[in-house]
Design a protein around this motif. Structure first.
Motif, short mmCIF file in Angstrom:
data_model
loop_
_atom_site.label_atom_id
_atom_site.label_comp_id
_atom_site.label_asym_id
_atom_site.label_seq_id
_atom_site.Cartn_x
_atom_site.Cartn_y
_atom_site.Cartn_z
N VAL A 162 0.85 -1.19 0.00
CA VAL A 162 0.00 0.00 0.00
C VAL A 162 0.88 1.24 0.00
O VAL A 162 2.09 1.16 0.24
CB VAL A 162 -0.94 0.03 1.22
N GLY A 163 0.28 2.38 -0.27
CA GLY A 163 1.05 3.62 -0.32
C GLY A 163 0.82 4.52 0.88
O GLY A 163 1.43 5.59 0.98
N SER A 164 -0.05 4.09 1.81
CA SER A 164 -0.33 4.93 2.97
C SER A 164 -0.76 4.10 4.16
O SER A 164 -1.24 2.97 4.01
CB SER A 164 -1.41 5.96 2.65
N LEU A 165 -0.59 4.67 5.35
CA LEU A 165 -1.03 4.04 6.60
C LEU A 165 -1.72 5.11 7.45
O LEU A 165 -1.21 6.23 7.56
CB LEU A 165 0.17 3.49 7.38
N MET A 166 -2.84 4.76 8.04
CA MET A 166 -3.45 5.65 9.02
C MET A 166 -2.61 5.57 10.29
O MET A 166 -2.07 4.51 10.62
CB MET A 166 -4.89 5.25 9.30
N VAL A 167 -2.50 6.68 11.00
CA VAL A 167 -1.72 6.71 12.25
C VAL A 167 -2.69 6.86 13.42
O VAL A 167 -3.58 7.72 13.39
CB VAL A 167 -0.72 7.88 12.24
N ASP A 168 -2.53 6.02 14.44
CA ASP A 168 -3.42 6.08 15.59
C ASP A 168 -2.65 6.29 16.88
O ASP A 168 -1.43 6.13 16.92
CB ASP A 168 -4.25 4.80 15.69
N ASP A 169 -3.37 6.66 17.92
CA ASP A 169 -2.75 6.86 19.23
C ASP A 169 -3.23 5.79 20.21
O ASP A 169 -3.10 5.93 21.42
CB ASP A 169 -3.08 8.25 19.78
N GLY A 170 -3.78 4.73 19.65
CA GLY A 170 -4.28 3.64 20.48
C GLY A 170 -5.78 3.61 20.60
O GLY A 170 -6.37 2.58 20.94
N SER A 171 -6.41 4.75 20.29
CA SER A 171 -7.87 4.80 20.41
C SER A 171 -8.54 5.46 19.21
O SER A 171 -9.71 5.23 18.93
CB SER A 171 -8.27 5.55 21.68
N ARG A 172 -7.79 6.30 18.49
CA ARG A 172 -8.39 6.98 17.32
C ARG A 172 -7.30 7.32 16.31
O ARG A 172 -6.11 7.32 16.63
CB ARG A 172 -9.08 8.28 17.77
N TYR A 173 -7.73 7.61 15.09
CA TYR A 173 -6.79 8.00 14.05
C TYR A 173 -6.46 9.48 14.22
O TYR A 173 -7.36 10.32 14.37
CB TYR A 173 -7.39 7.78 12.67
N ILE A 174 -5.17 9.78 14.20
CA ILE A 174 -4.73 11.16 14.41
C ILE A 174 -3.93 11.71 13.23
O ILE A 174 -3.49 12.86 13.26
CB ILE A 174 -3.88 11.28 15.68
N GLY A 175 -3.73 10.89 12.20
CA GLY A 175 -2.96 11.35 11.05
C GLY A 175 -2.83 10.27 10.00
O GLY A 175 -3.43 9.20 10.11
N ILE A 176 -2.03 10.56 8.98
CA ILE A 176 -1.77 9.60 7.91
C ILE A 176 -0.33 9.76 7.47
O ILE A 176 0.21 10.88 7.46
CB ILE A 176 -2.74 9.84 6.72
N ILE A 177 0.33 8.65 7.14
CA ILE A 177 1.69 8.69 6.63
C ILE A 177 1.74 7.92 5.32
O ILE A 177 1.15 6.85 5.20
CB ILE A 177 2.71 8.12 7.65
N THR A 178 2.41 8.50 4.33
CA THR A 178 2.47 7.89 3.00
C THR A 178 3.91 7.59 2.61
O THR A 178 4.86 8.04 3.28
CB THR A 178 1.86 8.84 1.94
#
Length: 256
Positions: A162-178
């Motif tokens: 894949v070209g991207s990953l959602m970033v989480d803090d353990g409980s919710r998504y807080i960003g995206i990294i590609t």
């Protein structure tokens, strides 16, 4: 100021030429992935590929940086177990990364060409994307914790293709990294992949689109924001991701 010369080529003609050149580049690259290589020099190929990508997308574009990143062979993209065993072919991995960048460039150009064809058809009362985002998005939402290293992020991108990953803090998504973030914010700045956290390179604010929105709206949003991966939501909850490749597939299905 140099005199501007009209070539008589339409935008569609120019895109067709670029598409053909990238296709030829992929064909020329194939022998490097074979055990029976020809006499061609990889250095010469890299120079030609970077020159072409620079002409098409710009020398400072994400595509140009991604190719530079691919040929550099940074270890953050190599599987951990492969590095430990010493059996992983590092050179082959960098070759695969080169091929992926070129294939991504081709997908981008084909999307632009189909968008152009749709616009031309629309002038005559034809064409248009009527399908919803849900019909073409990827339902697998791959994610990584904000505290993970960018090396781990690179491994997951390769593992899941894949070209991207959602970033989480353990409980919710807080960003995206590609993959582009890894080249523009990590490799280009010389960050240590073993100690740099994903949170240092991720995009903290990410744009989303609801699943029932038309693909044409998603395409317009991606173009406006200059992004290639768009998280998809259902009542505000991320349930998938739409990429440029998904849009290309949609255009292919919409073309008679």
């Amino acid at each position: 100021m140099p005199k501007r010369v009209r070539t008589g080529l339409t935008r569609s003609d120019i895109l067709d030429r670029y598409i053909e050149r990238v296709k030829q580049m992929l064909v020329k690259f194939q022998p490097f992935l074979s055990r029976k290589r020809g006499t061609a020099s990889l250095e010469d190929f890299d120079e030609a590929a970077e020159d072409l990508i620079g002409q098409v997308f710009g020398a400072a574009s994400e595509e140009s940086e991604a190719y530079f990143y691919a040929k550099s062979g940074e270890s953050i993209m190599l599987p951990e177990e492969a590095q430990e065993s010493g059996m992983h072919d590092v050179e082959r991995e960098t070759l695969q990364q080169r091929r992926q960048v070129l294939a991504s460039c081709l997908a981008d150009l084909e999307l632009r060409r189909r968008v152009q064809a749709t616009r031309e058809s629309s002038r005559h009362g034809k064409g248009g994307l009527r399908a919803t985002v849900e019909a073409y998005m990827s339902h697998d939402v791959r994610s990584i914790h904000r505290a993970a290293t960018i090396k781990e992020a690179g491994k997951l991108l390769l593992k899941h293709k894949v070209g991207s990953l959602m970033v989480d803090d353990g409980s919710r998504y807080i960003g995206i990294i590609t993959d582009a973030d890894l080249s523009r914010k990590a490799v280009a700045k010389g960050l240590d992949p073993n100690t740099t956290a994903v949170s240092a390179c991720m995009s903290k604010s990410f744009v989303t689109i609801e699943e029932d929105e038309p693909l044409s709206e998603a395409m317009a949003l991606m173009k406006k924001q200059g992004i290639r991966h768009l998280p998809v939501t259902a009542d505000g909850t991320v349930i998938g991701v739409l990429s440029v490749s998904d849009l290309v597939r949609a255009f292919q299905d919409a073309t008679p």
